[in-house]
Design a protein around this motif. Structure first.
Motif, mmCIF file in Angstrom:
data_model
loop_
_atom_site.group_PDB
_atom_site.id
_atom_site.type_symbol
_atom_site.label_atom_id
_atom_site.label_comp_id
_atom_site.label_asym_id
_atom_site.label_seq_id
_atom_site.Cartn_x
_atom_site.Cartn_y
_atom_site.Cartn_z
ATOM 1 N N GLN A 38 7.700 9.882 26.572
ATOM 2 C CA GLN A 38 8.635 10.101 27.688
ATOM 3 C C GLN A 38 9.661 11.192 27.389
ATOM 4 O OE1 GLN A 38 8.132 8.227 30.539
ATOM 5 N NE2 GLN A 38 6.345 7.627 29.333
ATOM 6 N N LYS A 39 9.459 11.879 26.273
ATOM 7 C CA LYS A 39 10.489 12.860 25.865
ATOM 8 C C LYS A 39 10.643 13.984 26.896
ATOM 9 C CE LYS A 39 7.856 16.039 22.883
ATOM 10 N NZ LYS A 39 6.443 15.727 23.035
ATOM 11 N N ARG A 60 16.923 10.965 19.709
ATOM 12 C CA ARG A 60 16.659 10.464 21.059
ATOM 13 C C ARG A 60 15.270 10.888 21.529
ATOM 14 N NH1 ARG A 60 21.526 11.992 24.594
ATOM 15 N NH2 ARG A 60 22.610 10.169 23.821
ATOM 16 N N GLU A 61 14.923 12.131 21.248
ATOM 17 C CA GLU A 61 13.597 12.628 21.639
ATOM 18 C C GLU A 61 12.505 11.858 20.893
ATOM 19 O OE1 GLU A 61 13.806 14.465 24.580
ATOM 20 O OE2 GLU A 61 12.643 16.099 23.701
ATOM 21 N N LYS A 82 12.632 8.867 19.691
ATOM 22 C CA LYS A 82 12.550 7.487 20.177
ATOM 23 C C LYS A 82 11.833 7.415 21.531
ATOM 24 C CE LYS A 82 15.423 3.383 20.712
ATOM 25 N NZ LYS A 82 15.279 2.450 19.627
ATOM 26 N N LYS A 83 11.988 8.470 22.324
ATOM 27 C CA LYS A 83 11.371 8.461 23.650
ATOM 28 C C LYS A 83 9.863 8.633 23.592
ATOM 29 C CE LYS A 83 14.941 9.976 26.849
ATOM 30 N NZ LYS A 83 15.690 11.165 27.226
#
Ligand code: GDP
Ligand code: IMO
Ligand code: MG
Length: 429
Positions: free
Chosen positions: A124-125, A117-118, A120-121
């Motif tokens: 914006q992580k 998830r991080e 992919k962000k």
């Protein structure tokens, strides 16, 4: 000592571990009530550094320790930590440590999802610790979590893992385009360690209740800091648990009337690891100097901590949210060499004074700090153990913090070691 809660007032790493270690001497039980191994709490005893991520820092003083229902526990990390403590001749047998049967288990797929998830962000992580904390609390909230009591019925546990992985693997494959997780591998891995874990599993709430009935004193060890709290912090740049003192009750299964002293740990300046707004952050030589002098590197991830001046909007917010009855101010020695020291007394937003901590990230990012400047003391204070021996300018700095926050400073820490501590107001014996 009465039952005492220790909480961070800023963004974590305030020196909670040191203060918990110190106060543990006066407690019977020490309890973690939230967070997981995203925490890194450092104790320095006779020059030797010990870092704990999950097991309460009271284990160093060989007090009975508890991991409450509000904690999320990576069982592999837990066993590693037990082995690490054992290799330091610290008893971590099931007589010394109990884990709540209701505590949730950080599963290997939680770590995979956290990292995916991080990644992919991108920009914006959140800058998480990558330990699977958020995904584990997420499953708890959506009622798909694995709990320690599930290990007691392993057939049930296996079924749950197989079921949940159908959904997780769909998500990993189709949303993150990443490798899927084999349920049988995970079941095998847990099967290999479960017999070591089972003797530690108990109903922690019941043991604490019985202890309190028998006049045992409980020390509650908070992790993270108030401004990383999921409810009250700089959302979404926060952790996934409630960090504030109220959750000491909920996260350990102790009724709130049992919380007596609530001590906020505050660093003499501010640090933050990971992303998110930080109004008093310094981007100059002074910031670098504080970072170097304070050895400001994360105890869990080794990341450089961002550094800045003490922020009273933050501290006042923490005083209100936690019902602080006292402060322990740490790392005062790190400021020894500075000519001038600033305190942020408020924020300005579009020319308007802001005195309460804003809820919106955008507003917070646009706030500029209002500072007052104090002269430094330019003296090594790391060997001082009596409050009256502190230089006048250091005393004035502390008095101003008390005045602005409305909370008394009870402990001043002037070095990482247990001995480098000034007791200003003895509330524990
Ligand atoms: P915690 O997460 O709140 O327990 O804090 P950490 O252990 O992550 O970070 C605090 C760091 O500061 C550790 O390296 C401590 O050894 C160190 N420390 C704690 N108190 C003091 C102090 O008063 N002075 C100095 N110089 N270091 C301190
Ligand atoms: P202690 O107990 C400092 C930060 C992470 C990230 C955010 C979310 O040692 O004070 P997470 O992995 O929890 O989902 O990450 O929270 N963070 C901490 N920062 N000290 C901590 O713990 C922290 N625990 C989490 O850096 O910004
Ligand atoms: Mg830490």
């Amino acid at each position: 000592m009465q039952n005492t809660v220790i909480v961070g007032t800023q963004w974590g790493d305030e020196g909670k571990g040191k203060i918990v270690d110190l106060l543990s001497e006066h407690a019977d039980y020490v309890v973690r009530f939230q967070g997981g191994n995203n925490a890194g709490h450092t104790m320095v005893v006779e020059g030797k550094e010990i870092i704990s991520h999950l097991i309460p820092s009271g284990i160093i003083q060989q007090k009975r320790c508890f991991i409450g229902n509000g904690v999320v526990v990576d069982p592999f990390v837990l066993l590693e930590e037990i082995d690490y403590l054992l290799s330091n001749n610290i008893d971590v047998s099931p007589d010394m440590l109990k884990i709540s049967n209701r505590a949730h288990i950080i599963m290997p797929y939680h770590r995979v999802i956290d990292s995916a998830r991080e990644a992919k962000k991108g920009d914006q992580k959140i800058g998480t610790t990558g330990r699977g904390i958020g995904p584990c609390y997420e499953d708890k909230a959506t009622r798909r979590g694995m709990r320690f009591c599930d290990l007691l019925d392993f057939d049930f546990f296996k079924e749950k893992v197989r079921n949940i992985l159908e959904e997780k693997n769909f998500y990993l494959k189709n949303y993150f385009n990443t490798e899927i997780v084999d349920p049988e591998t995970i079941i095998n891995q847990i099967q290999q360690i479960k017999d070591r874990l089972i003797p530690y599993i108990e109903d922690v709430s019941v043991i604490l209740f019985d202890g309190i009935q028998n006049n045992k004193t409980v020390l509650f060890e908070g992790a993270q800091g108030t401004h990383l709290d999921i409810e009250h912090g700089t959302y979404p740049f926060v952790t996934s648990s409630s960090v504030v003192s109220g959750n000491a009750a909920n996260g350990s299964g102790v009724g709130p009337a049992n919380l007596n002293e609530i001590i906020g740990i505050v660093k003499a300046y501010t640090t933050r690891v990971g992303e998110g707004p930080f109004a008093t952050e310094l981007f100059d030589d002074i910031g670098d100097k504080i970072q170097r002098t304070g050895s400001e590197f994360g105890a869990t991830t080794g990341r450089k901590r961002r550094c800045g001046w003490l922020d009273m909007v933050v501290l006042k917010n923490a005083a209100r949210l936690n019902s602080l009855t006292g402060l322990a101010l740490t790392k005062l020695d790190v400021l020894d060499d500075l000519d001038e020291i600033k305190i942020c007394t408020g924020y300005q937003h579009n020319g308007i004074e802001v005195s309460n901590f804003p809820s919106e990230i955008k507003t917070l990012q646009e706030c500029s700090p209002v500072y007052e400047t104090h002269p430094g003391w330019k003296q090594d204070i790391s060997g001082i153990t009596e409050f009256n021996d502190l230089p006048e300018n250091a005393k004035k700095y502390l008095a101003r913090i008390e005045e602005l926050s409305g909370v008394n400073i009870k402990i001043v820490s002037v070095g990482p070691g247990r001995e480098a501590t000034i007791i200003k107001e003895n509330f524990f014996n």
